[in-house]
Write an enzyme that holds these catalytic residues in place. Structure first.
Site, PDB file in Angstrom:
ATOM      1  N   LEU A 355      -4.431  45.700  -6.309  1.00 59.67           N
ATOM      2  CA  LEU A 355      -3.164  45.305  -5.685  1.00 59.67           C
ATOM      3  C   LEU A 355      -3.029  44.963  -4.315  1.00 59.67           C
ATOM      4  O   LEU A 355      -2.096  44.250  -3.896  1.00 59.67           O
ATOM      5  CB  LEU A 355      -2.017  46.686  -5.648  1.00 59.67           C
ATOM      6  CG  LEU A 355      -1.681  47.220  -7.027  1.00 59.67           C
ATOM      7  CD1 LEU A 355      -1.280  48.746  -6.979  1.00 59.67           C
ATOM      8  CD2 LEU A 355      -0.519  46.353  -7.845  1.00 59.67           C
ATOM      9  N   GLY A 356      -3.973  45.204  -3.803  1.00 59.38           N
ATOM     10  CA  GLY A 356      -4.374  44.731  -2.312  1.00 59.38           C
ATOM     11  C   GLY A 356      -5.484  45.439  -1.718  1.00 59.38           C
ATOM     12  O   GLY A 356      -6.109  46.481  -2.430  1.00 59.38           O
ATOM     13  N   GLY A 358      -6.266  47.240   1.759  1.00 59.44           N
ATOM     14  CA  GLY A 358      -5.618  47.966   2.876  1.00 59.44           C
ATOM     15  C   GLY A 358      -6.893  48.179   3.657  1.00 59.44           C
ATOM     16  O   GLY A 358      -8.169  47.707   3.559  1.00 59.44           O
ATOM     17  N   PHE A 360      -8.306  50.895   4.541  1.00 60.88           N
ATOM     18  CA  PHE A 360      -9.700  51.639   4.308  1.00 60.88           C
ATOM     19  C   PHE A 360      -9.982  51.516   2.860  1.00 60.88           C
ATOM     20  O   PHE A 360     -10.692  52.156   2.447  1.00 60.88           O
ATOM     21  CB  PHE A 360      -9.240  53.133   4.370  1.00 60.88           C
ATOM     22  CG  PHE A 360      -8.810  53.426   5.917  1.00 60.88           C
ATOM     23  CD1 PHE A 360     -10.035  53.238   6.902  1.00 60.88           C
ATOM     24  CD2 PHE A 360      -7.735  53.661   6.574  1.00 60.88           C
ATOM     25  CE1 PHE A 360      -9.625  53.471   8.296  1.00 60.88           C
ATOM     26  CE2 PHE A 360      -7.193  53.530   8.110  1.00 60.88           C
ATOM     27  CZ  PHE A 360      -8.432  53.303   8.702  1.00 60.88           C
ATOM     28  N   GLY A 361      -9.522  50.657   2.096  1.00 61.14           N
ATOM     29  CA  GLY A 361     -10.022  50.544   0.755  1.00 61.14           C
ATOM     30  C   GLY A 361      -9.212  49.818   0.067  1.00 61.14           C
ATOM     31  O   GLY A 361      -8.160  49.374   0.602  1.00 61.14           O
ATOM     32  N   VAL A 363      -6.906  49.119  -3.216  1.00 59.39           N
ATOM     33  CA  VAL A 363      -5.707  49.659  -4.023  1.00 59.39           C
ATOM     34  C   VAL A 363      -5.630  48.783  -5.435  1.00 59.39           C
ATOM     35  O   VAL A 363      -5.383  47.949  -5.575  1.00 59.39           O
ATOM     36  CB  VAL A 363      -4.403  49.658  -3.414  1.00 59.39           C
ATOM     37  CG1 VAL A 363      -3.432  50.667  -4.005  1.00 59.39           C
ATOM     38  CG2 VAL A 363      -4.670  50.234  -2.008  1.00 59.39           C
ATOM     39  N   LYS A 378      -5.881  54.389  -4.795  1.00 60.46           N
ATOM     40  CA  LYS A 378      -6.722  53.797  -3.636  1.00 60.46           C
ATOM     41  C   LYS A 378      -8.155  54.412  -3.356  1.00 60.46           C
ATOM     42  O   LYS A 378      -8.436  55.479  -3.566  1.00 60.46           O
ATOM     43  CB  LYS A 378      -5.913  54.267  -2.377  1.00 60.46           C
ATOM     44  CG  LYS A 378      -6.490  53.766  -0.967  1.00 60.46           C
ATOM     45  CD  LYS A 378      -5.569  54.069   0.053  1.00 60.46           C
ATOM     46  CE  LYS A 378      -5.648  52.709   1.341  1.00 60.46           C
ATOM     47  NZ  LYS A 378      -4.751  52.617   1.941  1.00 60.46           N
ATOM     48  N   ASP A 474       0.167  55.089  11.285  1.00 56.53           N
ATOM     49  CA  ASP A 474       0.037  53.613  10.967  1.00 56.53           C
ATOM     50  C   ASP A 474       1.137  52.917  10.229  1.00 56.53           C
ATOM     51  O   ASP A 474       1.121  52.499   9.243  1.00 56.53           O
ATOM     52  CB  ASP A 474      -1.188  53.200  10.068  1.00 56.53           C
ATOM     53  CG  ASP A 474      -1.916  51.981  10.223  1.00 56.53           C
ATOM     54  OD1 ASP A 474      -1.441  51.055  11.029  1.00 56.53           O
ATOM     55  OD2 ASP A 474      -2.695  51.759   9.405  1.00 56.53           O
TER      56      ASP A 474
END
Ligand SMILES: *[C@@H]1O[C@H](CO)[C@@H](O)[C@H](O)[C@H]1NC(C)=O
Ligand SMILES: *[C@@H]1O[C@H](CO)[C@@H](O)[C@H](O)[C@H]1NC(C)=O
Ligand SMILES: *[C@@H]1O[C@H](CO)[C@@H](O)[C@H](O)[C@H]1NC(C)=O
Ligand SMILES: *[C@@H]1O[C@H](CO)[C@@H](O)[C@H](O)[C@H]1NC(C)=O
Ligand SMILES: *[C@@H]1O[C@H](CO)[C@@H](O)[C@H](O)[C@H]1NC(C)=O
Ligand SMILES: *[C@@H]1O[C@H](CO)[C@@H](O)[C@H](O)[C@H]1NC(C)=O
Ligand SMILES: *[C@@H]1O[C@H](CO)[C@@H](O)[C@H](O)[C@H]1NC(C)=O
Length: 676
Positions: A355-356, A358, A360-361, A363, A378, A474
């Protein structure tokens, strides 16, 4: 027991009879009994259905929708429309089966309503009973008994396993932890709604004394002599003369079943024949059939070889699906997922399911085997073991946060060097996709304003309304997800840490995203609710202007969004900052409010920034925003975070403005280490 019921009981000791059979004659349409629903003609909608064995299933846990089952004909709850409510009583056997043992979802309710099927009601915390506009308004005429398996603090729920009487709204008039009175011990014993076991419920209202009683018991017990809830309340002004009765469920990770049900106006609900009730579907993995033992030597050798292969295969699988589980985690097993299930759900973490990626890791989207629930997983890699314990304790307690503007965290799993966080899947993805990089379609102003208000309300919940102060750390458009109804859900609590109310936040490494970091945060490394407000300010400007807080590629005066907006404002041209994609189709006062509030939140002095509570009041229009000039808003007052960390900004690769900025050398370290 009235004579009529006694006669009915003697005449139809076992056979279920539905009152609708005998049409509208008032005497016969005052009661019904269903020992299973095979022949029942209920009015069903949403996820509700009747299974071949006669089990009424209100939901099957796959989608976040509602399920309703109503008795098809209405009942007369009053003799005249102006007279007082008659007595009534209902008795049913239900079961809530968690699909991911033992994570729980939302509960179910018995409901008396003026319509069949409650059109317009919302799922999740609204239990399929109400929506935002009619909740708590007596004109909805709804009375319900909720069997709730989640704590929604929006409605002041007492815990995640309670029974409550809801009169016209989800804030229960009376609620208690689920329990039943045990004659043998002479005391109340706890019950777990979400246990997958069938339970009995009696709901009785006595018209003359206006007593509303709710009694629960496990399936095998006789009706306890003392009810769990007993409330004196006159229902006459609430309910209409003609009302429907039924059940509502709003699933999330659990299935809701009703096995049998009886109802009676002006008398006791008939007992059910428990031996006739349909069986619940079996949960959990099927038992392996016993292997045959054969004595022939050839076959033994063959089976030995087979066994060797088996062991090798098993060992490989075991390695493939290996997890890390340490002693201290036993407190959190309830929130653990099996790696194997996550692996299967995401088709082996295929790129196609990505899905993406981000901060830190990565997803991944997934569909849980069996329950078919959609999830987002994630994967966070971590090298050091230090701090993991504290982090897991945090995410588990964060998993208990429930709010309509937060992405629900469902649980976690741990592998060597890797942590997997499981969230509810948000079909519309993240907000930034609708704002930047030539979006396929952009949100109109009404949608954006609703998103902004949603994020503010989620943030207020984190800052002030939960048991502990949660700093998000964040906030940005890519961390705001949109659910099926384009409602904003604040996600990624990966960076959040918990503090007790009032205590001084501890210092940690600076973690956040450039452009959203408050100046004092980069300087001191301390995250506070006020640094979150700063990030929220950048977010407000981002949504209204459709630009990122820092765009190094843009011309000088436009590179730093807040400075650009400020310069337009000081020239009296603040509306020049509005996202051109909106055209002229926006409410001018709302856009101005958002832009000015965005600047106020971006003030370099934390004490000038509004509190989260005030932000919500400004956005809801309850309080007018103070004049910016009176607050001494000036160009220097808007000192931007990069002024303090300018080197990082200058060396910064302009191809990706969303790169994370961190004051510590290792991102992973700062993510999991306690920082002390
Ligand atoms: C759940 O119910 C829906 C709607 O009735 C159906 O389409 C779906 O196949 C069901 N899923 C399972 C796992 O039973
Ligand atoms: C079932 O109930 C509906 C609604 O009251 C009615 O229209 C329909 O005829 C009923 N069907 C049977 C088989 O009784
Ligand atoms: C209630 O309505 C009935 C019939 O409409 C009427 O005869 C009666 O007087 C009313 N009673 C009250 C207390 O208003
Ligand atoms: C809320 O529910 C009521 C009653 O069912 C319905 O009339 C109304 O349209 C719903 N409102 C929204 C915003 O869905
Ligand atoms: C309650 O609902 C009625 C009818 O939908 C509406 O006229 C009224 O304004 C509502 N009251 C409140 C306090 O929202
Ligand atoms: C029953 O549940 C209540 C509330 O959850 C809890 O305070 C109490 O300790 C429990 N009692 C027992 C005997 O487990
Ligand atoms: C409700 O419970 C009370 C005891 O708390 C009892 O005295 C009363 O008779 C009950 N009423 C009904 C309608 O069961």
């Amino acid at each position: 027991m009235s004579l009529l019921n006694l006669v009915a009981l003697l005449t139809f000791p076992q056979i279920a009879f539905a009152a609708s059979d005998s049409s509208s004659s008032s005497s016969s349409s005052s009661s019904f009994t269903f020992n299973g629903f095979k022949s029942a003609n209920l009015s069903l909608d949403g996820l509700a259905g009747i299974m071949p064995n006669g089990l009424l299933r209100l939901s099957n846990a796959t989608k976040q929708q509602t399920g309703h089952a109503f008795y098809p004909s209405p009942f007369s709850f009053k003799t005249y429309s102006n007279s007082s409510a008659l007595s009534f009583s209902t008795y049913f056997v239900f079961a809530i089966v968690p699909e991911f043992q033992p994570l729980g979802g939302h509960g179910m309710a018995f409901v008396i309503a003026p319509t069949r099927g409650l059109p317009g009601s919302l799922p999740s915390t609204y239990l399929g009973l109400f929506n935002e506009s009619n909740n708590g308004n007596a004109s909805n005429h709804i009375v319900a008994v909720e069997l709730d398996t989640l704590k929604s603090s929006e409605f002041n729920d007492i815990n995640d396993n309670h029974v409550g009487i809801d009169i016209t709204g989800l804030e229960s008039v009376l609620a208690k932890p689920t329990a039943y009175y045990d004659k043998k011990t002479g005391s109340f014993q706890n019950l777990t709604l979400n246990s997958g076991r069938p339970m009995q419920v009696w709901i009785e209202y006595d018209g003359p004394s206006q007593l509303f009683n709710v009694t629960l018991a496990p399936l095998d017990d006789a009706k306890p002599s003392i009810p769990l809830l007993s409330l004196r309340y006159d229902l006459s002004p609430i309910i209409n003369q003609i009302m429907y009765v039924g059940f509502s469920a709003a699933p999330l990770l659990s299935s809701h079943y009703v096995l049998g049900w009886s109802f009676n106006i002006n008398g006791m609900a008939q007992p059910l024949d428990l031996s006739q009730l349909p069986k619940l579907p079996r949960v959990g993995p099927k038992k392996q059939p016993k292997t045959l033992t054969v004595g022939l030597p050839v076959i033994s050798i063959a089976s030995l070889l087979l066994a060797l292969f088996g062991v090798a295969y098993y060992a490989r699988r075991k390695w493939k699906y290996a997890e890390v589980l340490e002693g201290w985690e036993l407190d959190y097993v309830a929130h653990r997922f099996r790696y194997k299930d996550l692996y299967i759900a995401t088709k082996g973490f295929k790129e196609k399911e990505l899905l993406g990626s981000g901060g830190f890791g990565k997803v991944y989207r997934g569909v849980m085997p069996g329950s078919k629930i959609e999830i987002a997983v994630k994967r966070v890699s971590h090298e050091s073991r230090q701090g993991v314990k504290e982090f897991v304790a945090e995410i588990v307690s964060i998993g208990r946060l429930r709010h309509r503007n937060l992405v629900p965290l469902l649980g976690y799993c741990r592998r060597k060097g890797e942590l997997l966080l499981v969230y509810e899947y948000m079909p519309n993805g993240s907000l930034d996709k609708f704002l930047h990089d030539q979006p396929k379609f952009t949100l109109n102003w009404d949608q954006r304003f609703r998103v902004i208000k949603g994020v503010a309300s989620g943030l207020l919940y984190l800052h002030e309304e939960w048991e502990q102060v949660v700093i998000h750390r964040d906030i940005k458009a890519s961390n705001v997800l949109l659910d099926g109804e384009l409602r904003a859900r604040l996600g990624d609590f990966g960076l959040a840490r918990l503090y007790d109310h009032g205590s001084d936040p501890q210092t940690t490494h600076v973690v956040g995203t450039l452009g959203y970091l408050a100046p004092e945060h980069t300087r001191t490394g301390k995250a506070t609710t006020s640094t979150d407000v700063y990030g929220f300010g950048a977010f407000l400007l981002e949504v209204a202007c459709g630009r990122r807080p820092v765009e190094p590629k843009a011309s000088n005066e436009k590179a730093v969004l807040v400075e650009w907006v400020y310069s337009l404002w000081s020239k009296g041209e603040i509306l020049g900052a509005v996202d051109p994609n909106l055209g002229n189709d926006y409410a001018q006062e709302e856009v101005e409010l958002v832009l000015k509030l965005g600047m106020l939140c971006s003030h370099s002095r934390p004490e000038v920034r509004p509190r989260t509570r005030d932000i919500v009041r400004y956005l809801e229009g309850e309080v007018a925003l103070p004049e910016l000039s009176s607050l001494g808003l000036s160009a220097t007052g808007l000192a931007f975070a990069y002024n303090e960390g300018f080197d990082d900004f200058a060396n910064y690769n302009s191809s990706s403005t969303q790169t994370r900025f961190t004051g510590s050398s290792s991102i992973e370290n700062s993510f999991i280490s306690s920082g002390r």
